[in-house]
Design an enzyme around this catalytic site. Structure first.
Site, PDB file in Angstrom:
ATOM      1  N   SER A   1     -13.016 -78.972  20.462  1.00 54.86           N
ATOM      2  CA  SER A   1     -13.158 -77.726  19.732  1.00 54.86           C
ATOM      3  C   SER A   1     -13.160 -76.380  20.428  1.00 54.86           C
ATOM      4  CB  SER A   1     -14.448 -77.907  18.826  1.00 54.86           C
ATOM      5  OG  SER A   1     -14.228 -78.923  17.965  1.00 54.86           O
TER       6      SER A   1
ATOM      7  N   HIS B   1     -18.119 -73.985  20.894  1.00 56.80           N
ATOM      8  CA  HIS B   1     -17.062 -73.193  20.312  1.00 56.80           C
ATOM      9  C   HIS B   1     -17.066 -71.618  20.398  1.00 56.80           C
ATOM     10  CE1 HIS B   1     -18.165 -76.249  17.027  1.00 56.80           C
ATOM     11  NE2 HIS B   1     -17.376 -76.872  17.820  1.00 56.80           N
TER      12      HIS B   1
END
Length: 271
Positions: free
Chosen positions: A149, A204
């Site tokens: 991610s 992230h």
């Protein structure tokens, strides 16, 4: 006034980054072929299949199993196993985690690669993933963390920069159609990560910020019609790599006194 080398017409160049082609010719430039995204996705799936074939749980692998395969974990990564910053990007904590990240990579990766080219996208993906992992180590080094991610958020960040900072004629219309979906993906993932345990949201954020920065400077051959390595490409990724090295040194010195801790069993933060 600038002169378009393709059609010979004169045009007013609103933005320095708009390249050498006039807006009409730039809009007709064929996007770059997609090569890296399928390779990355295939590698992620191959690693998952290999893990399951060796006895790792397909739905809920535990932290110990993921560590064997190269998960990111501060006491190991910061003590001579820096390769985990990269290997953890290709590991996933179960089929659901793999499916979500695989879909996001296929969607955002192909779009980014079409605009910036295969080599630049590969570097954006790699550097964003490493930056996300370093951010994770800085915030919570005793998490056992896996997932792509951080790198995927880097691709999303690069696309946002292309739309709002670069304003290139060959990218504006295409990105305008997809920007709502990109924004929804980013906001949903961040909100979900902040409101649910077991999500490594720091990776992230680190990946997203890195992608935003790289997208603001990386050359875009799909808009300019230019191909091959250029000084700006080397400078952009050279500076980014140097900053990552300095960031890694900062993380190591910040966390060097933290004693080694055993990973918790039964699961791991994902991203």
């Amino acid at each position: 006034m600038a002169v378009c080398p393709k059609c010979g017409s004169q045009f007013f160049q609103l933005y320095e980054d708009a390249g050498s082609l006039c807006p009409r010719c730039a809009a007709t430039v064929v996007p770059q072929p997609v090569r890296v995204t399928p390779l990355l996705l295939g590698l992620i799936v191959l690693v998952y299949v290999a893990m399951v074939a060796t006895g790792v749980s397909p739905l809920d692998p535990n932290a110990g199993q993921l560590l064997v395969w190269g998960a990111d974990f501060g006491p190991l990564t910061l003590n001579g196993q820096g390769w985990r910053l990269v290997s953890s990007m290709f590991l996933h904590g179960g089929l659901v985690h793999l499916a979500f990240n695989g879909w996001a990579l296929w969607t955002l990766g192909r779009l980014t690669e079409r605009f910036v080219g295969a080599s630049s996208f590969a570097l954006i993906y790699l550097l964003s993933g490493i930056a996300g992992n370093l951010t994770s180590l800085l915030i919570n080094p005793i998490q056992v963390s896996v997932g792509a991610s951080g790198a995927i958020f880097g691709a999303a960040g690069a696309l946002v920069s292309l739309q709002y900072l670069r304003k290139l004629p060959a990218t504006a219309m295409v990105l305008k159609r997809d920007l709502a979906g990109i924004g929804t993906f980013v906001l949903y993932s961040l909100v979900y990560g902040f409101t649910h345990s077991g999500i490594d949201n720091s990776a992230h954020v680190g990946g997203l910020l890195t992608g935003l920065a790289l997208g603001a400077f990386v050359p875009i051959p799909s808009a300019t019609g230019e191909h091959g390595p250029r000084l700006r490409t080397l400078t952009t990724f050279g500076v980014a790599s140097a900053l990552l090295v300095l960031g890694a040194d900062l993380v190591w010195h910040t966390r060097r006194r933290r004693r080694r801790a055993a990973p918790r069993r039964g699961g791991s933060p994902t991203r």
